[in-house]
Design an enzyme around this catalytic site. Structure first.
Site, PDB file in Angstrom:
ATOM      1  N   GLN A 125      -5.247  -0.241  -4.262  1.00  0.00           N
ATOM      2  CA  GLN A 125      -5.931  -1.372  -4.908  1.00  0.00           C
ATOM      3  C   GLN A 125      -6.721  -0.942  -6.142  1.00  0.00           C
ATOM      4  OE1 GLN A 125      -8.136  -3.888  -2.187  1.00  0.00           O
ATOM      5  NE2 GLN A 125      -9.434  -4.641  -3.851  1.00  0.00           N
ATOM      6  N   CYS A 182       0.848  -1.183   0.000  1.00  0.00           N
ATOM      7  CA  CYS A 182       0.000   0.000   0.000  1.00  0.00           C
ATOM      8  C   CYS A 182       0.887   1.237   0.000  1.00  0.00           C
ATOM      9  CB  CYS A 182      -0.893  -0.055   1.236  1.00  0.00           C
ATOM     10  SG  CYS A 182      -1.217   1.529   1.990  1.00  0.00           S
ATOM     11  N   GLU A 183       0.632   2.146  -0.932  1.00  0.00           N
ATOM     12  CA  GLU A 183       1.531   3.296  -1.063  1.00  0.00           C
ATOM     13  C   GLU A 183       1.332   4.327   0.045  1.00  0.00           C
ATOM     14  OE1 GLU A 183       0.775   4.885  -4.936  1.00  0.00           O
ATOM     15  OE2 GLU A 183      -0.769   6.254  -4.233  1.00  0.00           O
ATOM     16  N   HIS A 184       0.269   4.211   0.797  1.00  0.00           N
ATOM     17  CA  HIS A 184       0.045   5.174   1.878  1.00  0.00           C
ATOM     18  C   HIS A 184       0.780   4.798   3.154  1.00  0.00           C
ATOM     19  CE1 HIS A 184      -3.901   5.875  -0.448  1.00  0.00           C
ATOM     20  NE2 HIS A 184      -2.991   6.739  -0.825  1.00  0.00           N
ATOM     21  N   HIS A 185       0.984   3.498   3.384  1.00  0.00           N
ATOM     22  CA  HIS A 185       1.595   3.054   4.647  1.00  0.00           C
ATOM     23  C   HIS A 185       2.798   2.128   4.430  1.00  0.00           C
ATOM     24  CE1 HIS A 185      -2.705   3.933   5.509  1.00  0.00           C
ATOM     25  NE2 HIS A 185      -2.170   4.569   6.540  1.00  0.00           N
ATOM     26  N   CYS A 223      -2.799  -2.342   6.618  1.00  0.00           N
ATOM     27  CA  CYS A 223      -2.928  -1.013   7.220  1.00  0.00           C
ATOM     28  C   CYS A 223      -4.315  -0.838   7.842  1.00  0.00           C
ATOM     29  CB  CYS A 223      -2.624   0.087   6.207  1.00  0.00           C
ATOM     30  SG  CYS A 223      -3.634   0.051   4.730  1.00  0.00           S
ATOM     31  N   HIS A 267      -6.120  -5.449   3.635  1.00  0.00           N
ATOM     32  CA  HIS A 267      -5.059  -4.458   3.796  1.00  0.00           C
ATOM     33  C   HIS A 267      -4.556  -4.474   5.233  1.00  0.00           C
ATOM     34  CE1 HIS A 267      -5.631  -2.153  -0.067  1.00  0.00           C
ATOM     35  NE2 HIS A 267      -6.634  -3.000  -0.069  1.00  0.00           N
TER      36      HIS A 267
HETATM   37 ZN    ZN Z   1      -2.514   1.673   3.656  1.00  0.00          ZN
END
Ligand code: ZN
Length: 236
Positions: free
Chosen positions: A167, A124-127, A197, A195
Site C-alpha cells: 500500500q 498484496c505482493e507478500h501474500h 492478509c 488487507h
Molecule cells: Zn499481505
C-alpha cells in the site's frame, strides 16, 4: 520539482515519434522489471503460453493443499485463475503515457483539485491476496497551469493498483505519477485499505484499516495546505 523518493531509471517505452509532456525517462511502467517489458510486448501465442504455465502452477497448488484437481468443480479452475490473475495484474501492460494521452490541459485554475472515494482493489505482493479500499488524490496546479482530466486521476490509481503492490508504494507511485505528468505546486494522496492478509489470516484483525499518505511539494511544506486537504478528504 523533484520528488524525495529515488527510483531506478526506466527505459523509454513510448514508440518513437510520439510526444508527451512527461520527460522521456519517466515514460512507461513506473518500476518495471525485465519480465514486465516482455509481458508488455508478448504476442498472442506467448500470452497463451503464459496462461498455460500459470494454470499448471495452480494445478500443483490444488494438489499440494490436498484437493483433487480433477474433480468436477475444479477442472477448469487453473485456466480460470490464470485468466483472472492476468486481469488482476493488467496494470503491467499499461503505459502511463497512454493512460494520460490527450488529457493534460492548460487551465486558469490555481486552487486545489481533489478527487476522493476512488475505489481501489489490488493484490498484496507478500501474500498475493487482495487489499481493497478508497483513495483520495489532490493537486494544486503549477505555474504552467496544467491540469489533468478528472477521470485520469482514477485511471492512474487503477493502473498502479492492477499490479502487485504494497500500500505504501501504491500511494507513492500515484503521487509521483501526477507530479511528473503536470508538475503541479504539490500533490497529496491518502489511501485507506483493508488487507485480507491481515483480516482473514495471521493476526486476524477484522475491520482493521491501514492508512497511508504521500505529500509532495506544497502539501509537504505547507501545513495549512495539508490541513485543508485532510479536512476535505474527511468531509463526507
Ligand atoms: Zn499481505
Amino acid at each position: 520539482m523533484s520528488t524525495p523518493f529515488p527510483r531506478p531509471s526506466t527505459p523509454p517505452l513510448l514508440a518513437s515519434g510520439q510526444s508527451s509532456p512527461i520527460p522521456p525517462n519517466e515514460h512507461g511502467l513506473g518500476w518495471p522489471a525485465k519480465s514486465t517489458v516482455s509481458r508488455l510486448n508478448a504476442t498472442a501465442e506467448e500470452r497463451a503460453e503464459r496462461e498455460k504455465k500459470i494454470a499448471g502452477a495452480v494445478r500443483t497448488i490444488l494438489e499440494c493443499i490436498g484437493e483433487d484437481p480433477d474433480r468436477e468443480g475444479l477442472q477448469r479452475t487453473p485456466e480460470r485463475y490464470a485468466q483472472a490473475v492476468m486481469w488482476m495484474t493488467k496494470g503491467y501492460e499499461e503505459r502511463l503515457s497512454d493512460v494520460l494521452n490527450n488529457a493534460i490541459f492548460a487551465e486558469d485554475h490555481d486552487e486545489m483539485v481533489l478527487v476522493r472515494d476512488i475505489d481501489i482493489s489490488s493484490l498484496c505482493e507478500h501474500h498475493l491476496v487482495p487489499f481493497t479500499g478508497k483513495i483520495a488524490i489532490a493537486y494544486i496546479p503549477g505555474q504552467n497551469q496544467l491540469v489533468l482530466g478528472l477521470s485520469k486521476l482514477a485511471r492512474i490509481a487503477e493502473t498502479f493498483s492492477r499490479r502487485l503492490q504494497v500500500q505504501e508504494r501504491l500511494t507513492k507511485q500515484i503521487a509521483i505519477a501526477v507530479q511528473e505528468a503536470i508538475n503541479p505546486r504539490g500533490v497529496a494522496v491518502v489511501m485507506e485499505a483493508t488487507h485480507l492478509c491481515m483480516t482473514m489470516r495471521g493476526v486476524q484483525k477484522p475491520g482493521s484499516i491501514t492508512v497511508t499518505s504521500c505529500m509532495l511539494g506544497c502539501f509537504r511544506t505547507q501545513q495549512k495546505t495539508r490541513e485543508e486537504f485532510l479536512t476535505l478528504v474527511k468531509g463526507r
